[in-house]
Design a protein around this motif. Structure first.
Motif, mmCIF file in Angstrom:
data_model
loop_
_atom_site.group_PDB
_atom_site.id
_atom_site.type_symbol
_atom_site.label_atom_id
_atom_site.label_comp_id
_atom_site.label_asym_id
_atom_site.label_seq_id
_atom_site.Cartn_x
_atom_site.Cartn_y
_atom_site.Cartn_z
ATOM 1 N N ALA A 1 3.107 13.543 -4.484
ATOM 2 C CA ALA A 1 4.110 12.779 -4.004
ATOM 3 C C ALA A 1 5.332 13.030 -2.966
ATOM 4 N N LEU A 2 4.956 14.419 -2.963
ATOM 5 C CA LEU A 2 5.365 14.525 -0.731
ATOM 6 C C LEU A 2 4.428 14.654 0.079
ATOM 7 N N GLY A 3 3.124 15.039 -0.036
ATOM 8 C CA GLY A 3 2.333 14.063 0.381
ATOM 9 C C GLY A 3 2.453 12.340 1.502
ATOM 10 N N ALA A 4 2.751 12.043 0.267
ATOM 11 C CA ALA A 4 2.663 10.194 0.604
ATOM 12 C C ALA A 4 4.139 9.842 1.227
ATOM 13 N N GLY A 5 4.954 11.306 0.278
ATOM 14 C CA GLY A 5 6.775 11.092 1.341
ATOM 15 C C GLY A 5 6.218 11.088 2.979
ATOM 16 N N ILE A 6 5.523 12.050 3.395
ATOM 17 C CA ILE A 6 5.047 12.784 4.485
ATOM 18 C C ILE A 6 4.906 11.667 5.305
ATOM 19 N N ALA A 7 3.193 10.424 4.496
ATOM 20 C CA ALA A 7 2.517 9.680 5.015
ATOM 21 C C ALA A 7 3.283 8.856 5.746
ATOM 22 N N VAL A 8 4.286 8.186 4.736
ATOM 23 C CA VAL A 8 5.023 6.705 4.905
ATOM 24 C C VAL A 8 6.362 7.259 5.778
ATOM 25 N N THR A 9 6.743 8.897 5.500
ATOM 26 C CA THR A 9 7.797 8.841 7.200
ATOM 27 C C THR A 9 7.540 8.929 8.325
ATOM 28 N N LEU A 10 5.983 8.780 8.344
ATOM 29 C CA LEU A 10 5.327 8.612 10.090
ATOM 30 C C LEU A 10 4.914 6.835 10.289
ATOM 31 N N VAL A 11 4.314 6.240 9.368
ATOM 32 C CA VAL A 11 3.846 5.698 9.776
ATOM 33 C C VAL A 11 5.352 4.414 8.717
ATOM 34 N N TYR B 1 0.906 -1.296 0.337
ATOM 35 C CA TYR B 1 0.003 -0.250 -0.123
ATOM 36 C C TYR B 1 1.302 0.987 0.269
ATOM 37 N N PHE B 2 2.171 1.262 0.696
ATOM 38 C CA PHE B 2 2.686 2.567 1.066
ATOM 39 C C PHE B 2 3.509 2.946 -0.322
ATOM 40 N N SER B 3 4.295 1.620 -0.744
ATOM 41 C CA SER B 3 5.189 1.570 -2.315
ATOM 42 C C SER B 3 4.442 2.486 -2.547
#
Length: 107
Positions: free
Chosen positions: A30-40, A17-19
């Motif tokens: 992409a920036l928002g997805a990168g932040i989400a992945v960093t948090l999770v 899911y996150f990849s």
């Protein structure tokens, strides 16, 4: 055993899911997805480690590995409380498996 299977399924889901979220987005998304992945990411790492230790504990019939997996599931729940509900069943089953290993060895 069931905790390990659920952990494997959940780990595969998290990783895919996150990849997919990061690779399928452009620009601000992409920036928002990168932040989400960093948090999770700490939750993902703890969940994958817990799954590995739970599987090894089951395979080796080792109480220590089973307990380590159960504790790591708890750590994963604490690291990202919004996803704690997804590891709650694994936590319960991992601790039950840990206690069953104790009673099975005493017999």
């Amino acid at each position: 055993m069931i905790s390990a299977i659920l952990g494997i399924l959940y780990s595969v889901y998290l990783i895919t899911y996150f990849s997919g979220a990061v690779s399928g987005s452009e620009g601000a998304a992409a920036l928002g997805a990168g932040i989400a992945v960093t948090l999770v990411m700490p939750h993902i790492a703890a969940t994958v480690l817990a799954t590995v230790f739970t599987t090894l504990g089951w395979g080796a019939n080792s109480r220590g590995l089973a307990l380590t997996g159960a504790i790591l599931y708890c750590v994963a729940a604490v690291l990202f409380p919004l996803y704690a509900m997804f590891v709650l069943v694994q936590i319960i089953l991992a601790f039950v498996g840990f206690t069953r290993l104790k009673t099975l060895r005493m017999q």
